[in-house]
Design a protein around this motif. Structure first.
Motif: not given
Length: 236
Positions: A161-174
């Motif tokens: 339902r989010a209109q804005l999603l911030a994803i922190n540290d994407i792909m930091l680990f496998p």
């Protein structure tokens, strides 16, 4: 006094709890100012609307779980390198977000990526939108558990339902293949419906190595880089 209590009871039965709680002050104001009927009605209903909007804002702000530093009014341009005042002003106007653009913030740790992402989420929440900040780990855990855990499913529905999603540290680990596929499916579902902010210390091409699946990585990048602005941060 009897009439005042009756009015409070009517308000409670209509679930206008803010009016009920402030009935005495509303009536006192009316006795002092002697407003017209329409002015008085506007005051009464405005009291309920104002308090409900304030509580809704506070509820949404708690749900975001922002880090301590998230107010972009306090952004230190002398400390962080990668964005100037003009760019910041443009981002905070949220035009990109209303047009469903994505942002990818790339740079080493400690260069202000999370601060900017959290600040833009905070601005969106203040503007009345459903916006959230989550780590990649949070999202992967949610996707892994949503079919067996009620809280995880609630979080998953919140993301949808989010209109804005911030994803922190994407792909930091496998990421394992099953989890990577679930993450791609989520991004694919949100594609062109939800604006996404990504913070990462990796170049987009390095996602291939993290996901260990070139086809899946390219498909993910295709979704994220579509209608997207990339901002690079540097150490001073």
């Amino acid at each position: 006094m009897i009439q005042s209590e009756k009015l409070k009871e009517h308000a409670r039965r209509l679930r206008l709890y803010n009016i009920a709680n402030r009935m005495d002050s509303i009536l006192h104001h009316a006795q002092e100012e002697k407003p017209t009927y329409s002015e008085f009605l506007s005051l009464v209903l405005g009291t309920e609307v104002e308090m409900k909007e304030r509580k809704d804002y506070e509820r949404r702000l708690v749900a975001v779980r922002l880090p301590r530093k998230h107010d972009l009014d306090e952004y230190d341009y002398n400390f962080y390198e990668g964005i100037d005042r003009r760019q910041m002003k443009e981002l905070r106007e949220l035009v990109w977000f209303r047009e469903t653009y994505n942002l990818i913030l790339i740079g080493p740790s400690g260069t202000g990526k999370t601060f900017l992402a959290a600040g833009l989420v905070f601005d969106a929440v203040k503007a009345g939108y459903k916006a959230y900040l989550m780590t990649m780990e949070d999202i992967v855990n949610c996707l892994r558990l949503k079919d067996i855990s009620t809280p995880a499913m609630m979080t998953y529905n919140k993301i949808l339902r989010a209109q804005l999603l911030a994803i922190n540290d994407i792909m930091l680990f496998p990421v394992k293949r099953k989890e990577a596929t679930a993450f791609f499916n989520l991004i694919n579902t949100l594609h062109e419906k939800t604006s996404i902010i990504i913070t990462t210390n990796k170049a987009p091409t390095e996602c291939v190595e993290t996901l260990n699946d070139e086809i899946l990585a390219n498909a993910l990048l295709d979704r994220l880089l579509y209608r997207c602005k990339v901002i690079k941060f540097y150490r001073q």
